[in-house]
Design a protein around this motif. Structure first.
Motif, PDB file in Angstrom:
ATOM      1  N   ARG A 110      29.099   2.739  19.023  1.00  0.00           N
ATOM      2  CA  ARG A 110      28.921   1.526  18.217  1.00  0.00           C
ATOM      3  C   ARG A 110      29.461   0.292  18.941  1.00  0.00           C
ATOM      4  O   ARG A 110      28.828  -0.765  18.938  1.00  0.00           O
ATOM      5  N   VAL A 111      30.605   0.435  19.598  1.00  0.00           N
ATOM      6  CA  VAL A 111      31.191  -0.667  20.356  1.00  0.00           C
ATOM      7  C   VAL A 111      30.276  -1.040  21.523  1.00  0.00           C
ATOM      8  O   VAL A 111      30.008  -2.222  21.767  1.00  0.00           O
ATOM      9  N   LEU A 112      29.766  -0.041  22.246  1.00  0.00           N
ATOM     10  CA  LEU A 112      28.888  -0.308  23.382  1.00  0.00           C
ATOM     11  C   LEU A 112      27.585  -0.983  22.947  1.00  0.00           C
ATOM     12  O   LEU A 112      27.102  -1.897  23.622  1.00  0.00           O
ATOM     13  N   LEU A 135      33.869  -9.262  19.546  1.00  0.00           N
ATOM     14  CA  LEU A 135      33.277  -7.949  19.756  1.00  0.00           C
ATOM     15  C   LEU A 135      33.786  -6.933  18.742  1.00  0.00           C
ATOM     16  O   LEU A 135      33.015  -6.178  18.165  1.00  0.00           O
ATOM     17  N   ARG A 136      35.075  -6.954  18.483  1.00  0.00           N
ATOM     18  CA  ARG A 136      35.617  -5.990  17.510  1.00  0.00           C
ATOM     19  C   ARG A 136      35.071  -6.254  16.115  1.00  0.00           C
ATOM     20  O   ARG A 136      34.804  -5.344  15.359  1.00  0.00           O
ATOM     21  N   THR A 137      34.871  -7.536  15.776  1.00  0.00           N
ATOM     22  CA  THR A 137      34.289  -7.880  14.475  1.00  0.00           C
ATOM     23  C   THR A 137      32.854  -7.370  14.390  1.00  0.00           C
ATOM     24  O   THR A 137      32.462  -6.766  13.395  1.00  0.00           O
ATOM     25  N   GLU A 138      32.081  -7.596  15.428  1.00  0.00           N
ATOM     26  CA  GLU A 138      30.677  -7.146  15.464  1.00  0.00           C
ATOM     27  C   GLU A 138      30.580  -5.624  15.383  1.00  0.00           C
ATOM     28  O   GLU A 138      29.709  -5.085  14.728  1.00  0.00           O
ATOM     29  N   LYS A 174      43.066  -2.790  18.205  1.00  0.00           N
ATOM     30  CA  LYS A 174      43.824  -1.672  18.764  1.00  0.00           C
ATOM     31  C   LYS A 174      42.884  -0.546  19.192  1.00  0.00           C
ATOM     32  O   LYS A 174      42.998  -0.008  20.295  1.00  0.00           O
ATOM     33  N   LYS A 175      41.951  -0.206  18.328  1.00  0.00           N
ATOM     34  CA  LYS A 175      40.989   0.865  18.635  1.00  0.00           C
ATOM     35  C   LYS A 175      40.113   0.475  19.820  1.00  0.00           C
ATOM     36  O   LYS A 175      39.805   1.303  20.690  1.00  0.00           O
ATOM     37  N   LEU A 176      39.718  -0.778  19.888  1.00  0.00           N
ATOM     38  CA  LEU A 176      38.885  -1.265  20.981  1.00  0.00           C
ATOM     39  C   LEU A 176      39.602  -1.067  22.315  1.00  0.00           C
ATOM     40  O   LEU A 176      39.012  -0.583  23.290  1.00  0.00           O
ATOM     41  N   TYR A 177      40.891  -1.394  22.346  1.00  0.00           N
ATOM     42  CA  TYR A 177      41.665  -1.226  23.580  1.00  0.00           C
ATOM     43  C   TYR A 177      42.046   0.235  23.851  1.00  0.00           C
ATOM     44  O   TYR A 177      42.365   0.593  24.975  1.00  0.00           O
TER      45      TYR A 177
END
Length: 117
Positions: free
Chosen positions: A10-12, A32-35, A41-44
């Motif tokens: 989902r992030v990619l 990006l984390r909002t989108e 924290k999870k993104l990193y």
């Protein structure tokens, strides 16, 4: 696919959309984390930083382009395609005259001739 794998995907996908729309330089990790709908924290945890994320998005794009290109090349060289080419007279390169006499007798196209006064 595991839950972590689905979140990473989902992030990619979100990164690919945003980078395409705005450029990687213009998109911040907070946007990006909002989108993607994940915490910062999870993104990193998923990616060491923005550079690693950009590299992964570009690697996936390259793989998709390479796969599509290879599929096209394979399709273009099937026996069916080759028989179509020979039945229609279609050539991959224009025919070239083989002798100097044949080359000199080749007419010049009208757009290449000098204008008459």
């Amino acid at each position: 696919m595991t839950k972590c794998g689905r979140v990473r995907e989902r992030v990619l996908q979100a990164a690919d959309r945003l980078f395409y729309a705005k450029s990687a330089h213009a998109v911040g990790m907070d946007e990006l984390r909002t989108e993607a709908g994940v915490s910062l924290k999870k993104l990193y945890q998923l990616f060491d930083g923005k550079e690693a994320l950009v590299e992964e998005v570009l690697r996936r794009r390259e793989e998709a382009i390479t796969a599509a290109t290879l599929e096209y090349v394979v399709r273009a060289h099937t026996p069916e395609d080759q028989s179509w080419r020979s039945s229609t007279g279609w050539r991959t390169r224009p025919a070239r005259p083989t002798s100097a006499a044949a080359r000199s007798s080749t007419p010049t196209p009208s757009w290449g001739r000098p204008r008459s006064a």
